[in-house]
Scaffold this motif. Sequence first.
Motif, PDB file in Angstrom:
ATOM      1  N   LEU A 243       0.796  -1.355   0.029  1.00  0.00           N
ATOM      2  CA  LEU A 243      -0.086   0.043  -0.030  1.00  0.00           C
ATOM      3  C   LEU A 243       1.069   1.303  -0.068  1.00  0.00           C
ATOM      4  N   GLU A 244       2.111   0.895   0.543  1.00  0.00           N
ATOM      5  CA  GLU A 244       2.998   2.549   0.513  1.00  0.00           C
ATOM      6  C   GLU A 244       3.240   3.090  -0.925  1.00  0.00           C
ATOM      7  N   LEU A 245       3.534   1.758  -1.933  1.00  0.00           N
ATOM      8  CA  LEU A 245       3.575   1.733  -3.337  1.00  0.00           C
ATOM      9  C   LEU A 245       2.470   2.343  -3.903  1.00  0.00           C
ATOM     10  N   ALA A 246       1.272   1.982  -3.570  1.00  0.00           N
ATOM     11  CA  ALA A 246       0.217   2.373  -4.154  1.00  0.00           C
ATOM     12  C   ALA A 246      -0.185   3.881  -3.932  1.00  0.00           C
ATOM     13  N   ARG A 247       0.169   4.262  -2.533  1.00  0.00           N
ATOM     14  CA  ARG A 247       0.007   5.641  -2.199  1.00  0.00           C
ATOM     15  C   ARG A 247       0.714   6.550  -3.033  1.00  0.00           C
ATOM     16  N   SER A 248       2.119   6.290  -3.204  1.00  0.00           N
ATOM     17  CA  SER A 248       3.148   6.770  -3.966  1.00  0.00           C
ATOM     18  C   SER A 248       2.639   7.013  -5.303  1.00  0.00           C
ATOM     19  N   VAL A 249       2.287   5.880  -6.087  1.00  0.00           N
ATOM     20  CA  VAL A 249       1.691   5.939  -7.295  1.00  0.00           C
ATOM     21  C   VAL A 249       0.537   7.107  -7.226  1.00  0.00           C
ATOM     22  N   HIS A 250      -0.446   6.886  -6.616  1.00  0.00           N
ATOM     23  CA  HIS A 250      -1.487   7.787  -6.621  1.00  0.00           C
ATOM     24  C   HIS A 250      -1.244   9.208  -6.411  1.00  0.00           C
ATOM     25  N   GLU A 251      -0.287   9.583  -5.767  1.00  0.00           N
ATOM     26  CA  GLU A 251       0.369  10.847  -5.417  1.00  0.00           C
ATOM     27  C   GLU A 251       0.517  11.502  -6.738  1.00  0.00           C
ATOM     28  N   ILE A 252       1.345  10.703  -7.342  1.00  0.00           N
ATOM     29  CA  ILE A 252       1.919  11.289  -8.789  1.00  0.00           C
ATOM     30  C   ILE A 252       0.738  11.141  -9.961  1.00  0.00           C
ATOM     31  N   ILE A 253      -0.136  10.252 -10.090  1.00  0.00           N
ATOM     32  CA  ILE A 253      -0.860  10.244 -11.064  1.00  0.00           C
ATOM     33  C   ILE A 253      -2.448  10.743 -10.841  1.00  0.00           C
ATOM     34  N   PHE A 254      -2.878  10.807  -9.796  1.00  0.00           N
ATOM     35  CA  PHE A 254      -4.182  11.190  -9.495  1.00  0.00           C
ATOM     36  C   PHE A 254      -4.491  12.752  -9.983  1.00  0.00           C
ATOM     37  N   PRO A 255      -3.572  13.606  -9.878  1.00  0.00           N
ATOM     38  CA  PRO A 255      -3.768  14.685 -10.301  1.00  0.00           C
ATOM     39  C   PRO A 255      -3.842  15.057 -11.617  1.00  0.00           C
ATOM     40  N   ASP A 256      -3.551  14.183 -12.547  1.00  0.00           N
ATOM     41  CA  ASP A 256      -3.504  14.018 -13.897  1.00  0.00           C
ATOM     42  C   ASP A 256      -4.636  13.213 -14.584  1.00  0.00           C
ATOM     43  N   LEU A 257      -5.259  12.619 -13.782  1.00  0.00           N
ATOM     44  CA  LEU A 257      -6.338  11.537 -14.215  1.00  0.00           C
ATOM     45  C   LEU A 257      -7.598  12.494 -14.551  1.00  0.00           C
ATOM     46  N   ASP A 258      -8.540  11.984 -15.670  1.00  0.00           N
ATOM     47  CA  ASP A 258      -9.569  12.748 -15.973  1.00  0.00           C
ATOM     48  C   ASP A 258     -10.717  12.502 -14.695  1.00  0.00           C
ATOM     49  N   CYS A 259     -11.341  13.657 -14.406  1.00  0.00           N
ATOM     50  CA  CYS A 259     -12.236  13.660 -13.250  1.00  0.00           C
ATOM     51  C   CYS A 259     -13.422  14.304 -13.808  1.00  0.00           C
ATOM     52  N   ALA A 260     -13.783  14.130 -15.049  1.00  0.00           N
ATOM     53  CA  ALA A 260     -15.001  14.956 -15.790  1.00  0.00           C
ATOM     54  C   ALA A 260     -16.156  14.325 -15.084  1.00  0.00           C
ATOM     55  N   SER A 261     -17.257  15.169 -14.929  1.00  0.00           N
ATOM     56  CA  SER A 261     -18.481  14.592 -14.423  1.00  0.00           C
ATOM     57  C   SER A 261     -19.620  14.435 -15.486  1.00  0.00           C
ATOM     58  N   GLU A 262     -19.073  14.905 -16.644  1.00  0.00           N
ATOM     59  CA  GLU A 262     -19.861  14.795 -17.960  1.00  0.00           C
ATOM     60  C   GLU A 262     -19.235  13.814 -19.031  1.00  0.00           C
ATOM     61  N   PRO A 263     -20.174  13.454 -19.852  1.00  0.00           N
ATOM     62  CA  PRO A 263     -19.717  12.562 -20.917  1.00  0.00           C
ATOM     63  C   PRO A 263     -18.529  13.182 -21.633  1.00  0.00           C
ATOM     64  N   SER A 264     -17.629  12.326 -22.141  1.00  0.00           N
ATOM     65  CA  SER A 264     -16.659  13.009 -22.997  1.00  0.00           C
ATOM     66  C   SER A 264     -16.945  13.903 -24.200  1.00  0.00           C
ATOM     67  N   PRO A 265     -16.338  14.859 -24.522  1.00  0.00           N
ATOM     68  CA  PRO A 265     -16.854  15.703 -25.691  1.00  0.00           C
ATOM     69  C   PRO A 265     -16.450  14.537 -26.890  1.00  0.00           C
ATOM     70  N   LEU A 266     -15.319  13.829 -26.866  1.00  0.00           N
ATOM     71  CA  LEU A 266     -15.417  12.738 -28.069  1.00  0.00           C
ATOM     72  C   LEU A 266     -16.447  12.047 -28.369  1.00  0.00           C
ATOM     73  N   LEU A 267     -17.100  11.232 -27.130  1.00  0.00           N
ATOM     74  CA  LEU A 267     -18.397  10.575 -27.195  1.00  0.00           C
ATOM     75  C   LEU A 267     -19.417  11.500 -28.029  1.00  0.00           C
ATOM     76  N   ASN A 268     -19.768  12.839 -27.357  1.00  0.00           N
ATOM     77  CA  ASN A 268     -20.688  13.734 -27.981  1.00  0.00           C
ATOM     78  C   ASN A 268     -20.400  13.841 -29.588  1.00  0.00           C
ATOM     79  N   GLU A 269     -19.261  14.152 -29.882  1.00  0.00           N
ATOM     80  CA  GLU A 269     -18.913  14.168 -31.227  1.00  0.00           C
ATOM     81  C   GLU A 269     -19.122  12.813 -32.134  1.00  0.00           C
ATOM     82  N   LEU A 270     -18.934  11.789 -31.467  1.00  0.00           N
ATOM     83  CA  LEU A 270     -18.963  10.610 -32.383  1.00  0.00           C
ATOM     84  C   LEU A 270     -20.704  10.151 -32.491  1.00  0.00           C
ATOM     85  N   VAL A 271     -21.448  10.470 -31.416  1.00  0.00           N
ATOM     86  CA  VAL A 271     -22.824  10.332 -31.233  1.00  0.00           C
ATOM     87  C   VAL A 271     -23.578  11.104 -32.481  1.00  0.00           C
TER      88      VAL A 271
END
Length: 309
Positions: A243-271
């Motif tokens: 879990l110490e490694l999991a926490r270290s990975v999360h500290e680096i990657i979580f700020p850059d992960l997508d956290c959108a609360s709406e469907p992706s613009p790409l999905l909207n375009e395709l549909v």
Amino acid sequence: MLETVVQRKSKVTVVGAGLMGHGIAQVFAAAGHDTTITDTSHDVLQAARHHIRNNLDQMGIEPGPVLERIRLCRNLAESVSDADFVIEAAPERVALKQKLFADIAEAAPESAVLASNTSVIPITAIGENLDEQARCRLVGTHWWNPAHLVPLVEVIRTRFTSGVVFEDTFNILAAVGKCPVKVHKDVPGFIGNRLQHALWREAISLVHRGVCDAETIDTVVKLSFGMRLPVLGPMENADLVGLELARSVHEIIFPDLDCASEPSPLLNELVSAGHLGMRTGKGLRNWTPEQADEVRRRLALHLIAANNR
């Protein structure tokens, strides 16, 4: 309720004969239960037997005995009039499901369990117009596609669901050969779809941001952590690496992960462009009819082999 249903042949009605409904009906009929399928569409209802026969042929199971236990009925009230267990497998529209359960509760025995196969809609919302007696019998049973091959069924209780109904629904699903799990809080998407669509959100975001194409996403998932998933779940994996490694990975990657609360613009375009996936020949990837059929065939054979291990 189902105390004796688990131990005896019971009467099951599946409301909806489409993609999920005929597979659910097949499971109960194969386990020895008298099963009725109902649907408002004559064509969809009549096709159910053909789909079930093809499924059983592909699985190497003689279709005759299973099909003998399946009855087709266009009339909803008639189909549920003597049911012990009713499973709704209609399209994902709240108003439609609310109306169906109002009609089912009026026509079915007061002892019948009322189950919805919704994949994301909270069960509480589906049952909000039911009276107290019916609400206590309403439970979620989220099957996975294809229903006759994927073992898992999520059993979801609301704050109104009777404990007896919840436990007995779990038990009858186990008795017909499924692997049920208990969902104790009625949240949108339950467990599996929340996990799956968290992955999809990031995958679609990576494509939209130009990090890679859609085919690369599928290759990375299937040839890396996807290979471990059948034997190593995410909680096991986290404890395995520490879990110490999991926490270290999360500290680096979580700020850059997508956290959108709406469907992706790409999905909207395709549909909006009519690119809806395999059935239109283009979605996130391009598909010929032959390629789409091959994906379905490959999936079915993989699941059949996994179930036979």
